[in-house]
Design a protein around this motif. Sequence first.
Motif, PDB file in Angstrom:
ATOM      1  N   UNK A 131       0.679  -1.113  -0.003  1.00 49.28           N
ATOM      2  CA  UNK A 131       0.052   0.029   0.014  1.00 49.28           C
ATOM      3  C   UNK A 131       0.871   1.188  -0.025  1.00 49.28           C
ATOM      4  N   UNK A 132       2.090   1.366   0.792  1.00 50.73           N
ATOM      5  CA  UNK A 132       3.100   2.366   0.692  1.00 50.73           C
ATOM      6  C   UNK A 132       3.582   2.663  -0.753  1.00 50.73           C
ATOM      7  N   UNK A 133       3.889   1.561  -1.297  1.00 51.54           N
ATOM      8  CA  UNK A 133       4.426   1.626  -2.620  1.00 51.54           C
ATOM      9  C   UNK A 133       3.267   2.333  -3.729  1.00 51.54           C
ATOM     10  N   UNK A 134       2.161   1.686  -3.514  1.00 51.20           N
ATOM     11  CA  UNK A 134       1.089   2.259  -4.571  1.00 51.20           C
ATOM     12  C   UNK A 134       0.644   3.816  -4.014  1.00 51.20           C
ATOM     13  N   UNK A 135       0.717   4.094  -2.779  1.00 54.99           N
ATOM     14  CA  UNK A 135       0.485   5.503  -2.470  1.00 54.99           C
ATOM     15  C   UNK A 135       1.832   6.224  -3.014  1.00 54.99           C
ATOM     16  N   UNK A 136       2.900   5.791  -2.955  1.00 55.55           N
ATOM     17  CA  UNK A 136       4.111   6.457  -3.455  1.00 55.55           C
ATOM     18  C   UNK A 136       3.762   6.780  -5.073  1.00 55.55           C
ATOM     19  N   UNK A 137       3.595   5.678  -5.806  1.00 62.34           N
ATOM     20  CA  UNK A 137       3.185   5.998  -7.165  1.00 62.34           C
ATOM     21  C   UNK A 137       2.126   7.000  -7.448  1.00 62.34           C
ATOM     22  N   UNK A 138       1.167   6.986  -6.594  1.00 66.85           N
ATOM     23  CA  UNK A 138      -0.148   7.945  -6.817  1.00 66.85           C
ATOM     24  C   UNK A 138       0.495   9.580  -6.873  1.00 66.85           C
ATOM     25  N   UNK A 139       1.326   9.490  -5.642  1.00 64.88           N
ATOM     26  CA  UNK A 139       1.840  10.853  -5.648  1.00 64.88           C
ATOM     27  C   UNK A 139       3.218  11.186  -6.549  1.00 64.88           C
ATOM     28  N   UNK A 140       3.739  10.240  -6.921  1.00 62.50           N
ATOM     29  CA  UNK A 140       4.827  10.495  -8.235  1.00 62.50           C
ATOM     30  C   UNK A 140       4.067  10.695  -9.427  1.00 62.50           C
TER      31      UNK A 140
END
Lengths: 429, 57
Positions: A131-140
């Motif tokens: 979930x952290x990696x998915x959220x990081x991708x959203x903000x990138x």
Amino acid sequence: MSETMIPPELVAPAFNPATFANRDDVHEIFTRLRKDYPLSQVEVPGYDPHWIVTKYADLREIARQDEIFHGGDRSKTLISQAGEELVKQYTGGQSNIFRSLVQLDPPEHQKYRAVCSGAFSLDGIKAALPNVEATAKIYADKLVSLAPECDFAAEVAFLYPLKVVLDLIGVPEQDHAKMLELTQWLFTYADPDLKRPGSDLTDPQEITRTWGIVFDEFEKYYSPVIADRQKCPRNDLASVIANGKIDGGPMEHRALISYFVIASTAGHDTTAATTGHGMWQLAQRPDILADLKANPELIPGFVEETIRWASPVQQFVRSATQDYEIKGRTIRKGDLVYLSYLSANRDEEAFPDPFTFDHRRSPNRHVGFGFGGHTCLGIHLARMEMIALWKQIIPRLKSVELTGTPRMAESEFVCGPKTIPIRFEVEAV
Amino acid sequence: MNEQELGVHRCGKCGFRYDEALGLPEDGIPPGTKWEDIPDDWFCPQCGASKADFGEM
């Protein structure tokens, strides 16, 4: 030979939130203190006398002795005499409005920390990584969509760690903005742009008044959440906290609410400040961006240096429970000790060339997460989420520069950049 | 010394790794120093946790 009493006019600006709008001014004060008054006392008008601890070795020695230097007997953060008096009125005699892990002392501290230590352990946070990696991708992706210009603080740095930790707690997305607002009231109570509307910055009791309101707001928000999770536990951090047991019984009410407060505030504001500083450095140092793009294995080291550089939690105050000898000085029982993590992380005796941002610095044993038993519980999550974000951003960022001067929040406690105006190019896909 | 017998211990609080093969020369612990030869009052140089907070990897 250093002096034992610091001229009040030298330290007074460091007790004033407004000074922190310019970190160079703050560093000038602490650099002077490290040199001329490395472990000395000051009596700033309106405040009780404080020992000012600015050296890395001294801070570590004191911070790891939780039995001797308590965090809960007096205010854990810097506060005026008038402010502390109001806290006592508000709480019925306590020195802190909040009773989070930060303000608890042994043996209570270990018992409360144990409630969430499994969830925040290295193994415990592994489950959160997808979930952290998915959220990081959203903000990138969001950053890329904002090209060629944005305010990185407002558009990315504030929001990404907020979503990471609130998702973990189990706070629905529609309430994230409210949590950010309450966090800013709490930590940047004196900043003209981020403070609670209607607060009076000329009143020395304002911090207490605002923190009391923040506690009440969190209590109002989380009380039904606690009842819900106690009735029907879910797979979230709110359930872990709400059902936490101390000596087989429920948590004390103020400590329970404070647990939610610290998770919902310190759990993202510190990381936001650190992430902001990271982009600020990249915008000034194209050599770092180039090095990280060519050597992505350096990203964890870059993150570590951003933590040292940012030192988002700038100070905590402890009180001595007994006389203590250090460096030929005697800290007397009851004395207040101001620990400057910001200063320790720029100590010339601990870090070669401390005022240079060196993403290849090794070792980098900063005290940005604290030191000793009160070391940040979220240390692994913070590192994981910052590494995840930069792993997403660095490969896609072709160049970045500042379009104006970033502005620091006016806060003597938790502090970071509130604006980071950048112009940037993204790599062609 | 048989290098295969050298292990790595990790701080449960902050994740700091003590590698017996590398030691911590900057702290006066030479390469090859076994975990059991480190004094019990030693603490994690990164976060201050006690030796007992470390676990073998």
